[in-house]
Design a protein around this motif. Structure first.
Motif, PDB file in Angstrom:
ATOM      1  N   TYR A 108       0.853  -1.198   0.000  1.00  0.00           N
ATOM      2  CA  TYR A 108       0.000   0.000   0.000  1.00  0.00           C
ATOM      3  C   TYR A 108       0.879   1.234   0.000  1.00  0.00           C
ATOM      4  O   TYR A 108       1.721   1.415   0.878  1.00  0.00           O
ATOM      5  CB  TYR A 108      -0.934  -0.006   1.215  1.00  0.00           C
ATOM      6  N   GLN A 156      -0.220   2.855   5.463  1.00  0.00           N
ATOM      7  CA  GLN A 156       0.568   2.053   4.524  1.00  0.00           C
ATOM      8  C   GLN A 156       1.053   0.777   5.215  1.00  0.00           C
ATOM      9  O   GLN A 156       0.947  -0.317   4.663  1.00  0.00           O
ATOM     10  CB  GLN A 156       1.779   2.846   4.019  1.00  0.00           C
ATOM     11  N   PRO A 202      -3.557   0.371  -3.161  1.00  0.00           N
ATOM     12  CA  PRO A 202      -2.870  -0.917  -3.228  1.00  0.00           C
ATOM     13  C   PRO A 202      -2.112  -1.058  -4.543  1.00  0.00           C
ATOM     14  O   PRO A 202      -2.584  -0.631  -5.594  1.00  0.00           O
ATOM     15  CB  PRO A 202      -4.002  -1.933  -3.143  1.00  0.00           C
TER      16      PRO A 202
END
Length: 166
Positions: free
Chosen positions: A57, A131, A66
């Motif tokens: 991510y 992330q 993604p």
């Protein structure tokens, strides 16, 4: 008797007449909102992504995004901390993570993943935290509802449990 001429005021009024008629409307009446169901939804990660590669991510133009890297090429967090490839960066994908080595320890207990990084975590932005959380959650349990806690070397700081919003 003299013929009557049209003066400048009368000509201006005649010129504005079509615009005035258009402003009145064309006879279309408004309607009520018609409910037809909920908003459309889609999965950003294909269900078989884990079999086809590694999902990382990154930050995209509209937030968390993604990225599917072909074939498993190693642990996800070191790849994540290495940042986007040149091709991904050219497509507008970036990272908010500082350069680093990734996780020094990853553990799973009672639906909670703990990621122990070998660097400070207090300065991680919310997007950088997402992330990490989404990359780890996707690698451990794709589509699952796991929470991720991130710890670092900065005086035993810990970021509260995060869920992947994607």
């Amino acid at each position: 008797m003299r013929p009557r001429t049209t003066g400048p005021r009368a000509l201006a009024a005649l010129a504005l007449l079509p615009a005035g008629l258009l402003a009145v409307g064309c006879g279309i009446q408004s309607t009520d909102v018609i409910a037809v169901g909920g908003p459309a939804s889609a999965s950003a990660v294909p269900p078989d992504a884990d079999a086809n590669g590694t999902v990382l991510y990154f930050a995209g133009p509209d937030g968390l995004m993604p990225v599917l890297r072909p074939a498993r090429s190693g642990p996800q967090l070191p790849l994540l901390f290495a940042g986007p490839t040149k091709a991904e960066a050219a497509a507008g994908i970036r990272t908010e993570l500082p350069p680093g080595r990734g996780a020094s320890k990853l553990s799973l207990a009672q639906g909670m993943i703990t990621v122990a990084l070998d660097q400070d975590v207090a300065g991680l932005t919310p997007l950088a935290q997402q992330q990490i959380a989404c990359t780890v959650a996707q690698s451990v349990a794709p589509g699952g509802d796991l929470k991720v806690t991130i710890t670092g070397t900065d005086d035993h700081s810990s970021l509260s449990p995060l869920a992947c919003p994607v």
